[in-house]
Design a protein around this motif. Sequence first.
Motif, mmCIF file in Angstrom:
data_model
loop_
_atom_site.group_PDB
_atom_site.id
_atom_site.type_symbol
_atom_site.label_atom_id
_atom_site.label_comp_id
_atom_site.label_asym_id
_atom_site.label_seq_id
_atom_site.Cartn_x
_atom_site.Cartn_y
_atom_site.Cartn_z
ATOM 1 N N SER A 89 162.831 59.281 -5.380
ATOM 2 C CA SER A 89 161.697 59.505 -4.489
ATOM 3 C C SER A 89 160.507 58.612 -4.826
ATOM 4 N N GLY A 90 160.305 58.333 -6.099
ATOM 5 C CA GLY A 90 159.204 57.454 -6.486
ATOM 6 C C GLY A 90 159.412 56.036 -6.025
ATOM 7 N N MET A 91 160.658 55.573 -6.068
ATOM 8 C CA MET A 91 160.961 54.224 -5.597
ATOM 9 C C MET A 91 160.690 54.105 -4.103
ATOM 10 N N ILE A 92 161.003 55.144 -3.355
ATOM 11 C CA ILE A 92 160.778 55.118 -1.913
ATOM 12 C C ILE A 92 159.288 55.026 -1.601
ATOM 13 N N LEU A 93 158.485 55.813 -2.305
ATOM 14 C CA LEU A 93 157.057 55.876 -1.989
ATOM 15 C C LEU A 93 156.268 54.702 -2.547
ATOM 16 N N ASP A 94 156.477 54.398 -3.828
ATOM 17 C CA ASP A 94 155.586 53.459 -4.508
ATOM 18 C C ASP A 94 156.292 52.372 -5.301
ATOM 19 N N GLY A 95 157.629 52.327 -5.213
ATOM 20 C CA GLY A 95 158.345 51.284 -5.930
ATOM 21 C C GLY A 95 158.480 51.522 -7.412
ATOM 22 N N THR A 96 158.197 52.742 -7.871
ATOM 23 C CA THR A 96 158.308 53.087 -9.288
ATOM 24 C C THR A 96 159.124 54.370 -9.420
ATOM 25 N N ALA A 97 160.189 54.331 -10.200
ATOM 26 C CA ALA A 97 161.061 55.496 -10.343
ATOM 27 C C ALA A 97 160.331 56.647 -11.030
ATOM 28 N N ASN A 98 160.570 57.879 -10.556
ATOM 29 C CA ASN A 98 159.968 59.058 -11.182
ATOM 30 C C ASN A 98 161.010 60.093 -11.603
ATOM 31 N N GLY A 99 162.303 59.813 -11.341
ATOM 32 C CA GLY A 99 163.355 60.725 -11.754
ATOM 33 C C GLY A 99 163.555 61.912 -10.841
ATOM 34 N N ILE A 100 162.860 61.974 -9.734
ATOM 35 C CA ILE A 100 163.037 63.066 -8.773
ATOM 36 C C ILE A 100 163.949 62.558 -7.664
ATOM 37 N N PRO A 101 165.176 63.075 -7.575
ATOM 38 C CA PRO A 101 166.138 62.514 -6.619
ATOM 39 C C PRO A 101 165.918 63.002 -5.193
ATOM 40 N N VAL A 102 166.380 62.195 -4.257
ATOM 41 C CA VAL A 102 166.455 62.611 -2.859
ATOM 42 C C VAL A 102 167.895 63.050 -2.603
ATOM 43 N N CYS A 103 168.067 64.252 -2.068
ATOM 44 C CA CYS A 103 169.395 64.856 -1.929
ATOM 45 C C CYS A 103 169.822 64.965 -0.466
ATOM 46 N N ARG A 104 171.117 65.113 -0.288
ATOM 47 C CA ARG A 104 171.704 65.144 1.052
ATOM 48 C C ARG A 104 171.370 66.452 1.777
ATOM 49 N N ASP A 105 171.488 67.575 1.079
ATOM 50 C CA ASP A 105 171.257 68.878 1.687
ATOM 51 C C ASP A 105 170.961 69.889 0.587
ATOM 52 N N MET A 106 170.868 71.155 0.953
ATOM 53 C CA MET A 106 170.534 72.180 -0.027
ATOM 54 C C MET A 106 171.593 72.283 -1.125
ATOM 55 N N ASP A 107 172.871 72.250 -0.764
ATOM 56 C CA ASP A 107 173.921 72.347 -1.775
ATOM 57 C C ASP A 107 173.840 71.193 -2.764
ATOM 58 N N ASP A 108 173.565 69.994 -2.263
ATOM 59 C CA ASP A 108 173.419 68.831 -3.134
ATOM 60 C C ASP A 108 172.241 69.026 -4.080
ATOM 61 N N ALA A 109 171.126 69.523 -3.561
ATOM 62 C CA ALA A 109 169.944 69.744 -4.393
ATOM 63 C C ALA A 109 170.207 70.788 -5.471
ATOM 64 N N LEU A 110 170.873 71.877 -5.097
ATOM 65 C CA LEU A 110 171.139 72.932 -6.066
ATOM 66 C C LEU A 110 172.171 72.511 -7.104
ATOM 67 N N SER A 111 173.047 71.574 -6.743
ATOM 68 C CA SER A 111 174.051 71.111 -7.702
ATOM 69 C C SER A 111 173.426 70.301 -8.831
ATOM 70 N N GLN A 112 172.177 69.867 -8.642
ATOM 71 C CA GLN A 112 171.522 69.020 -9.640
ATOM 72 C C GLN A 112 170.541 69.782 -10.517
ATOM 73 N N THR A 113 170.586 71.118 -10.446
ATOM 74 C CA THR A 113 169.722 71.922 -11.304
ATOM 75 C C THR A 113 170.523 73.087 -11.879
ATOM 76 N N THR A 114 170.194 73.511 -13.075
ATOM 77 C CA THR A 114 170.898 74.624 -13.719
ATOM 78 C C THR A 114 170.211 75.958 -13.462
ATOM 79 N N THR A 115 169.020 75.931 -12.894
ATOM 80 C CA THR A 115 168.304 77.164 -12.584
ATOM 81 C C THR A 115 167.941 77.178 -11.104
ATOM 82 N N LEU A 116 167.919 78.354 -10.524
ATOM 83 C CA LEU A 116 167.552 78.481 -9.129
ATOM 84 C C LEU A 116 166.074 78.133 -8.963
ATOM 85 N N PRO A 117 165.747 77.174 -8.107
ATOM 86 C CA PRO A 117 164.326 76.853 -7.883
ATOM 87 C C PRO A 117 163.570 78.066 -7.356
ATOM 88 N N ASP A 118 162.332 78.169 -7.741
ATOM 89 C CA ASP A 118 161.522 79.303 -7.308
ATOM 90 C C ASP A 118 161.145 79.207 -5.835
#
Length: 404
Positions: A89-118
């Motif tokens: 996401s950082g590369m998209i906005l400002d050309g600098t990586a921030n480690g926050i990924p852009v995901c395809r859908d909710m399942d993809d997003a949840l597959s990249q975390t070990t805890t349920l987001p609040d």
Amino acid sequence: MSTVSPISLRPRPYSAQAPPTSASSLPDPALHNAHTLPHPTSNRTATAIIYCEGQFGDIDGKTANGLIRHSEKYTVLSVIDSTQAGLDSGMILDGTANGIPVCRDMDDALSQTTTLPDFLIFGMAPASGLLSDAQREVVLAAMGKGMSIVNGLHEFLNDDPEFAAARIAHKVDIVDVRRPRPKKFLRMFSGSIHQVTCPRIAVLGTDCAIGKRTTATVLTAALNAIGLKAVMVGTGQTGLIQGARYGLALDSVPSQFCAGELEATIVEAFNNEQPDVIIIEGQGALSHPAFSTTSFILRGACPQAVVLQHAPGRTSRCDFDNMAMPDPADEITLIETFADTRVIGMTLNHEHMDDDQVSLAMVRFGQELGIPVTDALNRPARHLLEMVFAAFPALRQELTGAPQ
């Protein structure tokens, strides 16, 4: 910028089979929301996924864009936008990586975390201010998994029977950020703004979604970094979601109370914080026929100075293809005619521009307008500081070792 204590929550492991967890202990990211959540007692910042399908990095994705660049309230785990899945996401906005990924859908997003987001944060700001049918399904699905919702739209989800039922069934919360305080508590303009003795600087613009909030955030942080106490007053939903301690969603307040609500918020910030400077986030544009919020900001805040945000690469106003962008000189004349204030500088939104074009625009507008011009994101913060010091030299005198 004034600091906000991190939100603290207890970690909770995520699994697809786990029962939904109540978010009743989570804090409210809005100042005047009808569903205020109790203050938590543990020590973890709230986590969130941002939903921004098809809009991340674009104008209507400004809430998501702002949260990726700055958030005092949430740890953002990922952004959902299938059109840019797999990118940083950082590369998209400002050309600098921030480690926050852009995901395809909710399942993809949840597959990249070990805890349920609040939270699932709805990260788009469509002109309609309403959810589409497809977006409703995404939000309801997130609630079904046990995630609370942060909603910055004009549509209040707590008033929707389907969402209200889902909130109860899944023991989650819905935070309608734009909901104003009850009418009986709304305040009218009183003139108390003139008791605020520190400089008040409004960041206004020539269009909506042009970077006013970003510039205000950068300027506030730059002033605090050199030892001046600056407080930013937010006037839109994104600033409140980011964690602004003082602010309101001005476009949801009945017009009779807009100036008074903003005035009272600024006075509260001044009395509580005793700042050296107050920065007020702008909304819309004074010359834009679709918005009235800038006029209320100029009336309610009575700023002594204005920084004007302009996008030289934007040919027409966003969402209005047949409406040409105004000349900054005309906008400055309008602002200074409408209110007892002065435009002390201009900042550029560099969309559709390369670095050389930004440099040329800075020189050209500086010569044409006779005021300093910079890019808050791509040029040194000292340019913004010099803009302020030139207008308010007493601020420089308050500093030890201030820039010369």
